[in-house]
Design a protein around this motif. Sequence first.
Motif, PDB file in Angstrom:
ATOM      1  N   ILE A  99      18.799 108.530  28.024  1.00  0.00           N
ATOM      2  CA  ILE A  99      18.097 107.791  29.085  1.00  0.00           C
ATOM      3  C   ILE A  99      19.080 106.889  29.828  1.00  0.00           C
ATOM      4  O   ILE A  99      19.051 106.792  31.065  1.00  0.00           O
ATOM      5  N   MET A 100      19.975 106.250  29.078  1.00  0.00           N
ATOM      6  CA  MET A 100      20.967 105.360  29.690  1.00  0.00           C
ATOM      7  C   MET A 100      21.904 106.143  30.621  1.00  0.00           C
ATOM      8  O   MET A 100      22.232 105.689  31.721  1.00  0.00           O
ATOM      9  N   ALA A 102      21.229 109.032  32.146  1.00  0.00           N
ATOM     10  CA  ALA A 102      20.454 109.458  33.324  1.00  0.00           C
ATOM     11  C   ALA A 102      20.235 108.293  34.288  1.00  0.00           C
ATOM     12  O   ALA A 102      20.387 108.447  35.516  1.00  0.00           O
ATOM     13  N   CYS A 103      19.895 107.129  33.744  1.00  0.00           N
ATOM     14  CA  CYS A 103      19.665 105.946  34.596  1.00  0.00           C
ATOM     15  C   CYS A 103      20.952 105.507  35.281  1.00  0.00           C
ATOM     16  O   CYS A 103      20.934 105.121  36.456  1.00  0.00           O
ATOM     17  N   TRP A 105      23.481 107.425  36.092  1.00  0.00           N
ATOM     18  CA  TRP A 105      23.761 108.414  37.141  1.00  0.00           C
ATOM     19  C   TRP A 105      22.887 108.167  38.367  1.00  0.00           C
ATOM     20  O   TRP A 105      23.375 108.183  39.505  1.00  0.00           O
ATOM     21  N   LEU A 106      21.599 107.926  38.151  1.00  0.00           N
ATOM     22  CA  LEU A 106      20.680 107.666  39.262  1.00  0.00           C
ATOM     23  C   LEU A 106      21.041 106.378  39.988  1.00  0.00           C
ATOM     24  O   LEU A 106      21.024 106.321  41.228  1.00  0.00           O
ATOM     25  N   LEU A 107      21.376 105.348  39.238  1.00  0.00           N
ATOM     26  CA  LEU A 107      21.721 104.059  39.826  1.00  0.00           C
ATOM     27  C   LEU A 107      22.944 104.161  40.727  1.00  0.00           C
ATOM     28  O   LEU A 107      22.942 103.662  41.860  1.00  0.00           O
TER      29      LEU A 107
END
Length: 224
Positions: A99-100, A102-103, A105-107
């Motif tokens: 999750i970290m 993915a977050c 990368w999105l951020l």
Amino acid sequence: MTPEGFWKFILSLSVAFPAIAGLIRFRKIEAAYRPFIIYLTISLVNELLMGLWIIPKSRKAEALDWTLFNLFEAVILLVQFYYWKRFDRYKKIFPGLLIMVACGWLLENFIAHNIYHFSPIFLICYSFILVLLSVQTINYIIVNESRMPLTKNAMFIICVAMIVFFVYDIFVWTLAANGIHLAVYDIYRIVNTLVNLLYGIGVCFIPKKISGKDLFRDLYKKES
């Protein structure tokens, strides 16, 4: 394609050696190594797409492909370490780490910048995580798996290759993040080729999965 671009493309196809070797052995090897074979196969397909179709057509498409592949690489290699039971003692950490990642990368790609922008922080962070996991795995192998020579231990060889590649990645992207451009970029493909050679050697040493018949035969030999 320029002559320089052509040779870079040829060197990038060195991933064909471990990928093809892995596909040939896919059904016979231990399931614990299959995420790595999937990673190599997708890497080969991606290099072919980049060299033959994406790069000649569009810089934006090249940047998008590279950014998406970085996310894939981070996730699939974390899954590989999960298959290698590096998270057995801390099972709750693994989903949190995914999750970290993915977050992060999105951020970086949708909030701090856009997906077509060079984003070194994500690259450096996940490379650092993979280096730590590789070092931890090597330490485990040295302490607990002394029966097999390290030069024939697939997991050891693959982890050594990962350390070489991702330490170099950290070095290169740290320089790039600071606007420094040196000759180290010119040898990136050579390092990648050497790493792919190590991956190929590691794939050749991946142990076969034990079938019921093989297990019975091994037990019979021990009793005899």
